[in-house]
Every structure is written in C-alpha cells, then in structure tokens.
Enzyme design. Structure first.
Site, PDB file in Angstrom:
ATOM      1  N   GLY A  45      -2.988  -0.590  -9.918  1.00  0.00           N
ATOM      2  CA  GLY A  45      -2.403   0.015  -9.129  1.00  0.00           C
ATOM      3  C   GLY A  45      -3.851  -1.420  -8.073  1.00  0.00           C
ATOM      4  O   GLY A  45      -4.434  -0.341  -8.152  1.00  0.00           O
ATOM      5  N   GLN A  50      -6.234  -5.016  -0.136  1.00  0.00           N
ATOM      6  CA  GLN A  50      -7.513  -4.109  -0.836  1.00  0.00           C
ATOM      7  C   GLN A  50      -8.771  -5.038  -1.699  1.00  0.00           C
ATOM      8  O   GLN A  50      -9.654  -5.040  -1.296  1.00  0.00           O
ATOM      9  CB  GLN A  50      -7.295  -3.596  -2.467  1.00  0.00           C
ATOM     10  N   CYS A  93      -9.441   5.595  -5.917  1.00  0.00           N
ATOM     11  CA  CYS A  93      -8.721   4.525  -5.543  1.00  0.00           C
ATOM     12  C   CYS A  93     -10.312   3.263  -5.990  1.00  0.00           C
ATOM     13  O   CYS A  93     -11.169   3.757  -5.199  1.00  0.00           O
ATOM     14  CB  CYS A  93      -8.050   4.485  -3.654  1.00  0.00           C
ATOM     15  N   HIS A 135       1.592   5.796  -3.563  1.00  0.00           N
ATOM     16  CA  HIS A 135      -0.239   5.134  -3.393  1.00  0.00           C
ATOM     17  C   HIS A 135      -0.443   3.984  -2.827  1.00  0.00           C
ATOM     18  O   HIS A 135      -0.463   3.242  -1.715  1.00  0.00           O
ATOM     19  CB  HIS A 135      -1.148   5.561  -4.610  1.00  0.00           C
ATOM     20  N   GLU A 136       0.797   3.254  -3.397  1.00  0.00           N
ATOM     21  CA  GLU A 136       0.298   1.309  -3.355  1.00  0.00           C
ATOM     22  C   GLU A 136       0.839   1.398  -2.209  1.00  0.00           C
ATOM     23  O   GLU A 136       0.433   0.085  -0.847  1.00  0.00           O
ATOM     24  CB  GLU A 136       0.577   0.269  -4.068  1.00  0.00           C
TER      25      GLU A 136
END
Ligand code: CO
Length: 195
Positions: A45, A50, A93, A135-136
């Site tokens: 992901g 990011q 991550c 998480h995203e």
C-alpha cells in the site's frame, strides 16, 4: 513531476490530506508512478503523502504482486465506517524502511471511496486488506504506524527513528531537502490545482 517515496520525519507525512475534487490525466500518471514505486520497494500500500502529494488518495495491492493487476486498487477520498473486533499484527512502512512493530487494528472495516474512474466503491474488508486500508487512511490523516505502538514497542524502535531524524537533518544541512516553508508552499500549490 518525478515522484519518489519520502522518509520519516519529512513534514508531508504529517500533512492532513485534502479531498480531491478533480481527477485529471496528470493525476492518473501520478497514480501509475505510485504503483511502480510501491512494487519497486515491495510494499502492499502507498498513500499520496508518502510521495509528497497532499491528496486524499492511496493505492493498494494486498498480494504485493505486480503480476496480479486485478488486485490493484486506487481509493480516492476514502472514508472508513463501522469496524468490528480488534486484531494485532506486524506492520512496516515504506516511509520508515527497516522499522516494524505490532499494531492493534479493527478486524473488519467498511471503506467508502471513489475509484479513478469516478465510480463509488463500498467494501467490507477483513484480514490483511483491512489492515492496509487502516494504515493508509492513517497516513492521509498524518498518522504513522509507529504512533500506534505500545510504549515498550516504541522504546525498541526509538533508536532507529532517531537515525532517520539525524539523516533528515544532515540532508537539510547539505541543502538536499527543501525547507519547511518551501514544502508547505508546494503542497498549497498542488492543493489549489485539485482540492
Ligand atoms: Co506506511
């Protein structure tokens, strides 16, 4: 625009992403590039901030396999609803490579979002896919998985995080990274285009 994955503690990782109002050809290209970067770094992901973009958008492929393009998803303006159960699982991550730790997430979650084609998506997810979307979406709110570690787990990764902080500062001193003001100005310009 050449996109690259930014690392902790880059300030864009703390930026709260704005909903997209416009999806254009350049955004399609950005999403394509995000998939390339995600596979290149063996992720499942990747959130827009990011790659230093201020948009409420993330991509995922829970198989992590670029050959399985039917498992590729782009979620635009995602909203998480409901949620049942709690489950702990190991997370990492791409913005904090080499750091891992156990995070408690909801076991099942409903996501509502739009696809790149503008179609509404509603899906009830569990397993690894439920973990990825939580998480995203955290990323889009400026939250990192390390923020959710228990104090003892945080203590274990503190040294590694400090190395990232030292690296960031030395890059700043060598003028290899823009200043905070330059970063904010760039994000505002990108927001004005599409949010
Ligand atoms: Co991440």
């Amino acid at each position: 625009m050449d996109l690259t994955i930014i690392h902790y503690p880059h300030p864009t990782l703390r930026h709260v992403s704005k909903p997209l109002k416009r999806v254009d050809a350049e955004l399609h290209d950005m999403v394509q590039r995000m998939f390339e970067l995600m596979y290149q770094h063996e992720g499942v992901g990747l959130a827009a901030n990011q790659v230093d973009l201020p948009y409420r958008l993330f991509i995922a492929n829970p198989t992590g396999d670029s050959e399985q393009s039917d498992a590729e998803y782009a979620f635009i303006n995602p909203v998480l609803r409901g949620g049942k159960g709690q489950v702990e699982g190991e997370e990492g991550c791409l913005s904090i490579p080499g750091v891992n730790g156990p995070v408690v997430r909801k076991e099942k979650i409903t996501i509502e979002a739009y696809s790149l084609a503008g179609e509404q998506i509603t899906a009830e997810l569990d397993g690894i896919f439920a973990r990825i979307v939580q998480h995203e979406v955290d990323h889009l709110d400026g939250t990192l998985f390390v923020d959710r570690l228990a104090p003892t787990q945080m203590a274990e990764v503190r040294g590694l995080l400090e190395e990232f902080e030292i690296d960031f500062q030395s890059k700043r001193q060598r003028d290899e990274l823009p200043s905070d003001q330059q970063i904010v100005a760039r994000l505002e310009k990108l927001e004005a285009l599409r949010t």
